[in-house]
Design a protein around this motif. Structure first.
Motif, PDB file in Angstrom:
ATOM      1  N   LEU A  64       0.588  -1.397   0.111  1.00  0.00           N
ATOM      2  CA  LEU A  64       0.457   0.410  -0.086  1.00  0.00           C
ATOM      3  C   LEU A  64       1.088   1.285  -0.143  1.00  0.00           C
ATOM      4  O   LEU A  64       1.987   1.063   1.212  1.00  0.00           O
ATOM      5  CB  LEU A  64      -1.146  -0.324   1.533  1.00  0.00           C
ATOM      6  N   SER A  65       0.746   2.150  -0.598  1.00  0.00           N
ATOM      7  CA  SER A  65       1.202   3.261  -0.982  1.00  0.00           C
ATOM      8  C   SER A  65       0.242   4.458  -0.568  1.00  0.00           C
ATOM      9  O   SER A  65      -1.125   4.516  -1.569  1.00  0.00           O
ATOM     10  CB  SER A  65       2.055   3.725  -2.305  1.00  0.00           C
ATOM     11  N   THR A  66       0.480   5.666   0.076  1.00  0.00           N
ATOM     12  CA  THR A  66      -0.216   6.917  -0.132  1.00  0.00           C
ATOM     13  C   THR A  66      -0.140   7.449  -1.410  1.00  0.00           C
ATOM     14  O   THR A  66      -1.731   8.116  -2.029  1.00  0.00           O
ATOM     15  CB  THR A  66       0.425   7.449   1.464  1.00  0.00           C
ATOM     16  N   SER A  86      -0.902  -2.814 -10.689  1.00  0.00           N
ATOM     17  CA  SER A  86      -1.603  -1.722  -9.595  1.00  0.00           C
ATOM     18  C   SER A  86      -3.385  -1.387  -9.320  1.00  0.00           C
ATOM     19  O   SER A  86      -3.871  -1.801 -10.807  1.00  0.00           O
ATOM     20  CB  SER A  86      -0.779  -0.455  -9.874  1.00  0.00           C
ATOM     21  N   TYR A  87      -3.221  -0.377  -8.197  1.00  0.00           N
ATOM     22  CA  TYR A  87      -4.839  -0.660  -8.467  1.00  0.00           C
ATOM     23  C   TYR A  87      -4.973   1.034  -7.446  1.00  0.00           C
ATOM     24  O   TYR A  87      -4.017   0.958  -6.565  1.00  0.00           O
ATOM     25  CB  TYR A  87      -5.680  -1.538  -7.115  1.00  0.00           C
ATOM     26  N   PHE A 136       0.107  -3.234  -6.047  1.00  0.00           N
ATOM     27  CA  PHE A 136       0.232  -2.435  -5.071  1.00  0.00           C
ATOM     28  C   PHE A 136      -1.117  -1.560  -5.539  1.00  0.00           C
ATOM     29  O   PHE A 136      -1.015  -1.318  -6.621  1.00  0.00           O
ATOM     30  CB  PHE A 136       1.195  -1.694  -5.116  1.00  0.00           C
ATOM     31  N   TYR A 137      -1.336  -0.453  -4.552  1.00  0.00           N
ATOM     32  CA  TYR A 137      -2.114  -0.603  -4.090  1.00  0.00           C
ATOM     33  C   TYR A 137      -2.079   1.596  -3.694  1.00  0.00           C
ATOM     34  O   TYR A 137      -1.093   1.447  -2.882  1.00  0.00           O
ATOM     35  CB  TYR A 137      -3.220  -0.542  -3.246  1.00  0.00           C
ATOM     36  N   TYR A 138      -2.633   1.958  -4.619  1.00  0.00           N
ATOM     37  CA  TYR A 138      -2.604   3.521  -3.964  1.00  0.00           C
ATOM     38  C   TYR A 138      -3.947   4.142  -3.493  1.00  0.00           C
ATOM     39  O   TYR A 138      -4.919   4.756  -4.319  1.00  0.00           O
ATOM     40  CB  TYR A 138      -1.553   4.235  -4.930  1.00  0.00           C
ATOM     41  N   PHE A 139      -3.434   5.992  -3.138  1.00  0.00           N
ATOM     42  CA  PHE A 139      -4.471   6.801  -2.533  1.00  0.00           C
ATOM     43  C   PHE A 139      -4.270   7.869  -3.666  1.00  0.00           C
ATOM     44  O   PHE A 139      -5.247   8.360  -4.068  1.00  0.00           O
ATOM     45  CB  PHE A 139      -3.897   7.486  -1.168  1.00  0.00           C
TER      46      PHE A 139
END
Length: 195
Positions: A84-86, A147-148, A105-108
Motif C-alpha cells: 500500500l502506497s499513499t 496496481s490499483y 500495489f495499491y495507491y491513494f
C-alpha cells in the motif's frame, strides 16, 4: 476482518498507521509519502512507515517501508502480501516494489495529485524526461504486478458502501492537505534533492 472490504481496510491503515508516522516525518521536514505492507490472508498490518529523505534521499515512503520490512526478523513471502502506497509510486519506488517480488500495489493519490495538489511534480517529470512517458504511461497491469487506485476500488463497491468510502476518502484528503501545507511551508529549509 470479516465484512471489511479491501478499500475500507486500506483506508484504515492510511488513517491509523501511516498518517501518524507521516505527521511526525513532515514535522521534521520530510515529504508526505508513506506506505504499508499487509497480509493478503487477513489484511493485518506487517509494517508501515513514511518518507525519510532527510536521512537519505532514496528513503521515499515506499523504499523506507521496504527497508523496515527487510529489517524484520521473520517475514512473510512478498507474494503473500499487499503493498500500500499513499501516493502512486515514482519509478524508483515501482522498481523497488518489483525487485522485492510484490505482485501488486495499491495507491491513494495519483501522480497527477502529487504534482497538482501537493506541488511535488518530480514523478511526472522523471517519467517524461527519463522514460519519455506521459502521466499514466506505465503499464498498470504487467508481468510483475497489478496496481490499483483506491478510488477505483471505492467506485466499484456496492452502492450502500460507496458513499461512506467516498466520505472517508474526502476526509483523508483534507488531512493530507494539511500535511502538505506544513511540508511546503518548511521545505526551503531542508536539504532534500528534488524537494
Amino acid at each position: 476482518m470479516t465484512g471489511t472490504t479491501i478499500a475500507s481496510r486500506l483506508l484504515d491503515v492510511i488513517e491509523h498507521d501511516i498518517i501518524p508516522l507521516t505527521a511526525k516525518g513532515v514535522a521534521a521536514g520530510n515529504k508526505v509519502f508513506g506506505a504499508a505492507i499487509l497480509r493478503k490472508s487477513d489484511l493485518s498490518l506487517v509494517v508501515a512507515d513514511t518518507n525519510n529523505e532527510l536521512e537519505n534521499p532514496l528513503w521515499h515512503g515506499e523504499v523506507h517501508t521496504l527497508k523496515r520490512f527487510y529489517e524484520l526478523g521473520e517475514k512473510p513471502n512478498t507474494r503473500d502480501l499487499i503493498f500500500l502506497s499513499t501516493h502512486e509510486p515514482c519509478t524508483m519506488c515501482m522498481s523497488a516494489i518489483t525487485w522485492a517480488g510484490f505482485d501488486n500495489f495499491y495507491y491513494f493519490f495519483s501522480h497527477e495529485d502529487s504534482r497538482d495538489a501537493f506541488a511535488i511534480p518530480h514523478d511526472l517529470k522523471i517519467l517524461k524526461e527519463v522514460f519519455d512517458l506521459g502521466p499514466g504511461g506505465y503499464r498498470r497491469q504487467n508481468a510483475f504486478w497489478h496496481s490499483y487506485a483506491i478510488a477505483d476500488l471505492a467506485d466499484a463497491e456496492e452502492e450502500t458502501a460507496r458513499a461512506p468510502l467516498k466520505e472517508r476518502i474526502a476526509k483523508l484528503k483534507l488531512r493530507y492537505n494539511g500535511l502538505s501545507d506544513t511540508y511546503q511551508a518548511s521545505k526551503s529549509g531542508n536539504n532534500i534533492p528534488l524537494g
